[in-house]
Design an enzyme around this catalytic site. Structure first.
Site, PDB file in Angstrom:
ATOM      1  N   VAL A  50     -40.585   9.000  -8.885  1.00  0.00           N
ATOM      2  CA  VAL A  50     -40.128   8.080  -7.823  1.00  0.00           C
ATOM      3  C   VAL A  50     -39.416   6.870  -8.437  1.00  0.00           C
ATOM      4  O   VAL A  50     -38.339   6.470  -7.985  1.00  0.00           O
ATOM      5  CB  VAL A  50     -41.325   7.593  -6.962  1.00  0.00           C
ATOM      6  CG1 VAL A  50     -40.887   6.493  -6.004  1.00  0.00           C
ATOM      7  CG2 VAL A  50     -41.920   8.747  -6.190  1.00  0.00           C
TER       8      VAL A  50
ATOM      9  N   THR B 134     -50.323   6.885  -7.999  1.00  0.00           N
ATOM     10  CA  THR B 134     -51.569   6.620  -7.256  1.00  0.00           C
ATOM     11  C   THR B 134     -52.303   7.951  -7.107  1.00  0.00           C
ATOM     12  O   THR B 134     -52.398   8.488  -6.010  1.00  0.00           O
ATOM     13  CB  THR B 134     -51.284   6.005  -5.864  1.00  0.00           C
ATOM     14  OG1 THR B 134     -50.337   6.848  -5.171  1.00  0.00           O
ATOM     15  CG2 THR B 134     -50.724   4.611  -5.967  1.00  0.00           C
TER      16      THR B 134
ATOM     17  N   GLU C 228     -41.486   5.638   0.088  1.00  0.00           N
ATOM     18  CA  GLU C 228     -40.367   6.569  -0.112  1.00  0.00           C
ATOM     19  C   GLU C 228     -40.660   7.891   0.587  1.00  0.00           C
ATOM     20  O   GLU C 228     -41.813   8.265   0.755  1.00  0.00           O
ATOM     21  CB  GLU C 228     -40.118   6.783  -1.615  1.00  0.00           C
ATOM     22  CG  GLU C 228     -41.311   7.276  -2.416  1.00  0.00           C
ATOM     23  CD  GLU C 228     -41.510   8.775  -2.385  1.00  0.00           C
ATOM     24  OE1 GLU C 228     -40.565   9.483  -1.990  1.00  0.00           O
ATOM     25  OE2 GLU C 228     -42.615   9.216  -2.736  1.00  0.00           O
TER      26      GLU C 228
ATOM     27  N   ASN D  58     -46.441  12.489   5.899  1.00  0.00           N
ATOM     28  CA  ASN D  58     -46.796  13.602   5.011  1.00  0.00           C
ATOM     29  C   ASN D  58     -47.886  14.476   5.624  1.00  0.00           C
ATOM     30  O   ASN D  58     -47.838  15.700   5.526  1.00  0.00           O
ATOM     31  CB  ASN D  58     -47.240  13.075   3.640  1.00  0.00           C
ATOM     32  CG  ASN D  58     -46.059  12.946   2.687  1.00  0.00           C
ATOM     33  OD1 ASN D  58     -44.923  13.197   3.052  1.00  0.00           O
ATOM     34  ND2 ASN D  58     -46.326  12.550   1.452  1.00  0.00           N
TER      35      ASN D  58
ATOM     36  N   ALA E 273     -44.244  30.229   6.784  1.00  0.00           N
ATOM     37  CA  ALA E 273     -45.591  30.630   6.343  1.00  0.00           C
ATOM     38  C   ALA E 273     -45.551  30.955   4.861  1.00  0.00           C
ATOM     39  O   ALA E 273     -44.511  31.333   4.321  1.00  0.00           O
ATOM     40  CB  ALA E 273     -46.042  31.843   7.142  1.00  0.00           C
TER      41      ALA E 273
ATOM     42  N   CYS F 146     -47.664  15.489  -3.711  1.00  0.00           N
ATOM     43  CA  CYS F 146     -47.793  14.572  -2.566  1.00  0.00           C
ATOM     44  C   CYS F 146     -48.719  15.063  -1.456  1.00  0.00           C
ATOM     45  O   CYS F 146     -49.696  14.396  -1.131  1.00  0.00           O
ATOM     46  CB  CYS F 146     -46.411  14.288  -1.991  1.00  0.00           C
ATOM     47  SG  CYS F 146     -45.284  13.640  -3.221  1.00  0.00           S
TER      48      CYS F 146
ATOM     49  N   LYS G  20     -52.537  15.383  -2.272  1.00  0.00           N
ATOM     50  CA  LYS G  20     -53.095  14.061  -2.590  1.00  0.00           C
ATOM     51  C   LYS G  20     -53.108  13.152  -1.346  1.00  0.00           C
ATOM     52  O   LYS G  20     -54.097  12.493  -1.055  1.00  0.00           O
ATOM     53  CB  LYS G  20     -52.235  13.440  -3.701  1.00  0.00           C
ATOM     54  CG  LYS G  20     -52.405  11.966  -3.927  1.00  0.00           C
ATOM     55  CD  LYS G  20     -51.599  11.493  -5.123  1.00  0.00           C
ATOM     56  CE  LYS G  20     -50.143  11.181  -4.822  1.00  0.00           C
ATOM     57  NZ  LYS G  20     -49.892   9.953  -4.081  1.00  0.00           N
TER      58      LYS G  20
END
Ligand code: UGA
Length: 448
Positions: free
Chosen positions: A11, A86, A151, A211, A255, A263, A266
């Site tokens: 990132v 993170t 982001e 997300n 599928a 991402c 987490k």
């Protein structure tokens, strides 16, 4: 503008290079000295489409600088982006130690008004905590603001996502910081990109909610796919029928073996943790996580059935990255599946167009890494497509069949539905995809 980006991971580096591309003067700070020397040469430690020329161009034009330490120069920028990792703690919460450490380190260097921007994905309330840490560590009465600017970059498409985002979210309670952020993103504002100006807490939550919603779409379609298998229905037709409704949308309805990457796994875990810490549950996200785990186990059962047991069987796995276009294995369903197959005594021959070096790092000699997909299928009892790299669609299936170990009717498990059952069976394979109901399809003998 003079901007600093702390953390030159995926990132941070994309952010630094793209901001330099906007014409700002950007310094990227990276604590790993080996990475710093590589980056100064324009060598990027991971693959990301279009990033290498942007980094090299930035370095050459002297718009992008890379250095190892936070110092007066880096802290003297108008804007400092924090873009460090993170990762998940054991309990699923986001580990904020790197973010807090950066806040502590930059504070004593601040001299003039500075905007500190949290780019890392961080739980609700983190901007406030960063603010407190900086305040405690300032050398004097220096004005500053902390902004949340999450982001939404997709790995593999991060550069184009940065320059042409669906939206930009800026969370701040300060109009002074808002003016500064308008200067940072002047080009996107001029292009008509939608901006949402909100408070830091809302910005922080938007990231997790977005997300988690995308992950929910995937787990939802995987559950419907499993239902399709039982009910004799084709998932691709169902997904298309659903997706044409504009309120639903066709994306993220493919599928497969479950979502992976750095991402979704987490962030879904962290969101359930954030909710619990507020005395709430997000039951839907908890279930999404469970379904994703079950989906990977289900894929292994499919492979076991197709191979007639796993002990001593040779399985060819094509595709190890968590998605095509990247060399990233983080939480890749393919890695999980490979570990389960190895634990059950199978031998693995794997191929991936980009991630093989990383596969070797993770599995060492436990896996036979093949540079060519045809080598991976040679002598295999079952062929499994795990990641939908476009080149697998071009495989010469007649040649594949000859190379495999299973005589007249080898099995091909297509965990991303890249083939149609008909085209595969034409070559004499037994075929199974995900959610391609076999009951309505008497030709499919893998389940009969
Ligand atoms: C994701 C989001 O898409 C980005 O918007 C976000 O910025 C990023 O996470 C992040 O938080 O940094 P990324 O992890 O690069 O981006 O990957 P995606 O392209 O979203 O795919 C994630 C996983 O879902 C992959 O394993 C992919 O194979 C799987 N997937 C995706 C499906 O199984 N089915 C689909 O229909 C779509």
């Amino acid at each position: 503008m003079k901007i600093t980006v702390i953390g030159c991971g995926y990132v941070g580096l994309v952010t630094a290079a793209c901001l330099a591309g906007f014409g700002h003067t950007v310094t990227g700070v990276e604590k790993d000295p080996a990475k710093v020397s590589a980056l100064k040469e324009g060598l990027i430690p991971f693959y990301e489409e279009d990033l290498a020329p942007l980094v090299t161009g930035g370095l050459q034009k002297k718009r992008l600088f890379i250095q190892e330490k936070i110092d007066e120069n880096t802290a003297g920028a108008e804007v400092i982006f924090i873009a460090v990792g993170t990762p998940s703690l054991r309990n699923g919460a986001a580990d904020l130690s790197q973010v807090f450490k950066v806040a502590e380190e930059i504070a004593p260097y601040l001299k003039n008004y500075t905007v500190i921007v949290n780019k890392s994905t961080v739980p609700v309330g983190t901007a406030k905590q960063v603010r407190e840490i900086i305040k405690r560590n300032l050398a004097g009465e220096i004005p500053f603001d902390v902004v949340s600017n999450p982001e939404f970059l997709r790995e593999g498409k991060a550069v184009s996502d940065f320059f042409r985002p669906d939206r930009v979210i800026v969370g701040t309670n300060s109009s002074r910081a808002e003016q500064v952020m308008k200067k940072v993103y002047a080009r996107l504002l001029a292009d008509g990109t939608p901006f949402i100006w909100t408070n830091p807490e809302a910005a922080e939550l938007i990231k997790y909610a977005a997300n988690a919603f995308l992950a929910t779409k995937i787990s939802f379609i995987n559950e419907i796919a499993n239902l399709c298998e039982a009910a004799g229905v084709d998932i691709d037709t169902v997904a298309r029928g659903m997706g044409l409704d504009k309120r639903i949308g066709g994306e993220f309805l493919r599928a497969g073996p479950g979502y992976g990457g750095s991402c979704f796994p987490k962030d879904t875990r962290a969101l359930t943790h954030i909710a619990r810490s507020c005395g709430q549950r997000v039951l839907i996200v908890e279930t999404v996580i469970k379904i994703n785990e079950q989906q990977k186990a289900r894929m292994v059962r499919k492979i076991r059935e197709a191979a007639g047991g796993l002990k001593g069987k040779t399985i060819a796995l094509l595709g190890m990255a968590f998605k095509p276009g990247v060399d990233d294995l983080r939480e890749s369903p393919a890695v999980d599946i490979a570990n389960r197959l190895l634990a059950a005594g199978a031998r693995l021959q794997v191929h991936d167009p980009m991630a093989l070096e990383r596969v070797k790092e993770v599995f060492g000699a436990r896996i036979n890494c093949c540079q060519d997909p045809y080598d991976a299928v040679t002598g295999a009892d079952v062929l499994v497509i795990v990641t939908d790299w476009p080149e697998y669609k071009e495989l010469d299936l007649a040649a594949v069949k000859k190379l495999m170990n299973t005589g007249d009717t080898p099995a091909l498990l297509d965990l991303r539905n890249i083939f149609t059952p008909q085209e595969v069976r034409r070559y004499g394979f037994r075929y199974q995809g995900v959610g391609r109901g076999w009951k309505g399809d008497p030709e499919n003998d893998l389940q009969n």
